[in-house]
Design a protein around this motif. Sequence first.
Motif, short mmCIF file in Angstrom:
data_model
loop_
_atom_site.label_atom_id
_atom_site.label_comp_id
_atom_site.label_asym_id
_atom_site.label_seq_id
_atom_site.Cartn_x
_atom_site.Cartn_y
_atom_site.Cartn_z
N ARG A 50 10.36 6.25 12.78
CA ARG A 50 9.63 5.81 13.86
C ARG A 50 9.49 4.36 13.96
O ARG A 50 9.60 3.62 14.76
N CYS A 51 9.16 3.83 12.82
CA CYS A 51 8.79 2.09 12.61
C CYS A 51 10.16 1.57 13.07
O CYS A 51 10.19 0.44 13.59
N LEU A 52 11.29 2.24 12.40
CA LEU A 52 12.75 1.61 12.63
C LEU A 52 12.87 1.45 14.22
O LEU A 52 13.48 0.63 14.76
N HIS B 64 1.01 -1.09 0.02
CA HIS B 64 0.05 -0.04 -0.02
C HIS B 64 0.92 1.34 -0.09
O HIS B 64 0.39 2.11 -0.58
N LYS B 65 1.73 1.15 0.79
CA LYS B 65 2.74 2.54 1.03
C LYS B 65 3.57 2.79 -0.30
O LYS B 65 3.87 3.86 -0.50
N LEU B 66 4.09 1.36 -0.72
CA LEU B 66 5.12 1.59 -1.95
C LEU B 66 4.58 1.60 -3.39
O LEU B 66 5.12 1.82 -4.22
N SER C 38 3.47 6.72 0.38
CA SER C 38 2.68 6.82 1.55
C SER C 38 3.89 6.66 2.57
O SER C 38 3.54 5.84 3.63
N CYS C 39 4.92 7.07 2.82
CA CYS C 39 5.91 6.89 3.75
C CYS C 39 7.01 8.12 3.63
O CYS C 39 7.10 8.80 2.43
N VAL C 40 7.21 8.58 4.91
CA VAL C 40 8.05 10.10 4.63
C VAL C 40 9.44 9.79 5.31
O VAL C 40 10.05 10.76 5.46
N GLY C 41 9.74 8.55 5.54
CA GLY C 41 11.12 8.43 6.25
C GLY C 41 11.38 8.80 7.24
O GLY C 41 12.52 9.20 7.84
S1 SF4 Z 1 6.68 5.35 10.32
FE1 SF4 Z 1 7.91 3.87 9.08
S2 SF4 Z 1 6.50 3.52 7.47
FE2 SF4 Z 1 5.55 5.31 8.56
S3 SF4 Z 1 6.30 7.13 7.39
FE3 SF4 Z 1 7.89 6.64 9.32
S4 SF4 Z 1 9.43 5.65 8.16
FE4 SF4 Z 1 7.66 5.53 6.89
#
Ligand code: SF4
Lengths: 277, 341
Positions: free
Chosen positions: B317-319, B297-299, B311-314
Motif C-alpha cells: 500500500r505504501c508503494l 521500528h518496522k525492521l 512489522s511489515c506484511v508486504g
Molecule cells: S503499507 Fe508498506 S510498510 Fe505497511 S505493511 Fe504494507 S508494504 Fe509494509
Amino acid sequence: MNNREETLIPKIGVITDVRIDTPDVKTFRVVTPDGKKAFEHKPGQCAMLSIPGVGEAMFSITSSPTNSEFMEFSIKKCGCVTEWLHEAEPGQQITIRGPYGNPFPVDDKFKGQDLLFVAGGIGLAPLRSVINYCRHYRENYGKIDIVYGSRSKDDLVDYQEILNEWMTDDNIFVHLTIDREQEGWDGHVGFVPNYVKELGFDTNKTVIICGPPIMIKFTLEGLCSLGFEKTQIYTTMELRMKCGVGKCGRCNIGSKYVCKDGPVFRCDQLEELPNEY
Amino acid sequence: MRKCSIQALDTVFETIAEAAVLYLPVDGDNGASYKKWEKGTVMSNALNTVRSPKDFFFPQSENLMEFRTSGKTIEVIDKREEKEDFVVFGVRACDVKSFDILDRVFLNEPCDSYYADRREHGTIVSMACTRPVETCFCQTFGIDASNPAGDLSCWKTETDVYFQANTEKGEKLLAAIAGVTEESDDTAVKAQQEKTREIMKKLPLADLTTEGFGAGKTAELFNAPEWKELSQSCLGCGTCTFVCPTCQCYDIKDFKTGKGVIRFRCWDSCMYSDFTKMAHGNPRLSQLERFRQRFMHKLVYYPENNDGVYSCVGCGRCLAKCPISMNIVKVMRTIGGKADE
Ligand code: SF4
Ligand SMILES: Cc1cc2nc3c(=O)[nH]c(=O)nc-3n(C[C@H](O)[C@H](O)[C@H](O)COP(=O)(O)OP(=O)(O)OC[C@H]3O[C@@H](n4cnc5c(N)ncnc54)[C@H](O)[C@@H]3O)c2cc1C
Ligand code: SF4
Ligand code: FES
C-alpha cells in the motif's frame, strides 16, 4: 484475554493541598474522593494526571510510597495541563491513572549502598520519592549525599523540607548550589556538574541523577572522570507520552518504551539505546 | 474442506449476515473498500482494498470515555456497549498477518480492552490471492498469498468457493453455512495454489529479503549515511502510516461537546514533526530522524521485541500511495543491501 485492565480509563483524584515551591513549580497533594491514596507505587514511578477538556500529562510521583495518606506531584508550569493545574484550588477534582514505569531498585541494588543523589531544578521531583523512602528505611542504606542545584535560591523545589528534615538528619549530607550569586545566599554558587566534581566523591557509591538533559550529560562526564562506572549510575528519562503502557508509540527509543521499560534506566543500559533523547 | 458454487456465494453471505454483521470488499470510485453487506452487494474482485482492514479492530478514531464536570467535580463515564459479532470476509493473506502484528501490541500486557473487545467479536474469513501484482512482497515476510490464515480460509476458482476452518470461530462459521456447502477434496485448491506460487516467483520483488535487518541491528543501521538521502524528499505527510495495516501509533485527545468532554483516540504518525515535541525540545528534530524511526521500528525494533517478526506484511500500500514514491522496499534495498558490500 482475561487479565483485562482498563488502562486508559482514569480514576478521580481530589487536590487537597497546593504548595507554592518556586515561581513556576507548585506541589499538589492528591487523594481519591473518599480520602485514600489512588494506588500504591514504588519510588520513581509516574502517574497520568488530566483535566477533561484540557489534556493529560505524565508526572513523577514525588511523595514516597511510605506516605500512606496521599500522593504528591511537583509540577512545573509549561503548557496547557500544567498551567491549568497551577490555577487549581484545593477541592478541585482531576483524573489520575497509573502507576507507570519501572521504579528505582531501592529494595535490591540500592540496599547496603552509599547513595549519591544529583538533581537540578524540577529534576528533584522523582528523586524526592527515593530520598524519603531511603530516609524511612534508613538502616538499609549507607551514607547519603544529595547535591541539588537550581538557577536561584527561589527556584529550589522542596526547600523547606530540605532545610527542616533532610539537613537535620544524621548521616545525610546535603550540598546545595545556585547558578549565580544572590543576596541572602551564603551557600555554594556554580553549576551542578562542576560542584559534583569539586566535591570529589569517592567512587564506591551508587549515583542517581535527574535534571535537564544538559545537566545529566555534564554530570555523567564529571562522574566518569572521577572514576565512576556507568553501571553505578541511574537516571530517569522524560519523553513525550500518551498511553503510558507501551502502545501509542510516543516514547519509543530503539526497542525500548520509556513509559514501560523506563523511565528509570541504568546509564550503561541507556548507552545501548540509539542517541535519540 | 467444504465448497459451494460461485452462484451460491450470495446465499452464504445471507446466512452469515443472519447471525453477524458482515463486511466485505466492494468496488467504488476510488478503488475497493470494506462495506457492510446488504442483499445485492457484490464482492469486489480487486486484489486488495485501498485502506487496510485495521479499522475493524483499531479504528481511525474512537471514543474512549466521556466526562461530565460541574464546579470542581468530575464524573467519568464509560459509554461502551456490548459489541455485536461481525465477520470480515475476503481478507488477503498479508492483511490477515497484520492482525497478528497488532495483537502483539494491543493484547500484550496490559491488554487494551477496546481492541480486545473488537477482536473477540470479529471473525476473519480470508481469501487466497490468485493474481498478485508487482507491488506485492508478502513472501519476503514468509507469508503465502495462496494459503491465507484467518479463522476461515477461502479459495475462489472460476466455478467454486472452497472453505477451510482454522480456529474454533472458523469451525462455527463453517457449521453455520453447512447447509449451503458440501464436503470436497482439495484438488482444485492445490492446483490454484501451484499456479499462484508460480506467479509469486516471477514478481519483481520476489528477490527482496530481510537480510541485514532484524533484532540486534540498531547499532549497525541507526547511523547509516543512507538515511539522509532516503529521507530527503519525504514530506512527512503520514500517508504511508495511515494506509499501513501494521502502523499502530495513536494520540489521545479531548473534545468539548458543549455538554461534556469526550476523550478519544485517533491514529497518529511518527512521521509528523510534533509527534515527540516536548516542552524542553524535540528528540527527533528533522524528517531524517522521523523517517528513520518508522523503518527502524518496522525492521529492527519490532522484531527485537517480537521473536523476530517484522512489522511489515508486504501489502504494497505504501508503494502505491506515497506521493514521492519513497517506500519500505527502497529502504530495504538501500540500507539492507549494504551488508553485502
Ligand atoms: S503499507 Fe508498506 S510498510 Fe505497511 S505493511 Fe504494507 S508494504 Fe509494509
Ligand atoms: C516520565 C515523565 C515524568 C515527568 N515528571 C514530571 C514532574 O514530576 N513534574 C513536572 O513538572 N513535569 C514532569 N514531566 C513533564 C510533563 O509531563 C510535561 O511538562 C507535560 O507534558 C506538560 O504538559 P502540558 O499540557 O502542560 O504542556 P503542553 O501543552 O503539552 O505543552 C508543553 C510544551 O510542548 C510544546 N508542545 C506540545 N504540543 C505542541 C503542539 N501540538 N504544537 C506545538 N508545540 C507543542 C510546547 O512548546 C509547550 O511548551 C514528566 C514527563 C515524563 C514523561
Ligand atoms: S514516506 Fe511518503 S507517504 Fe510516508 S510520510 Fe514520507 S512522503 Fe508521506
Ligand atoms: S507513552 Fe505510549 S508507548 Fe510510551
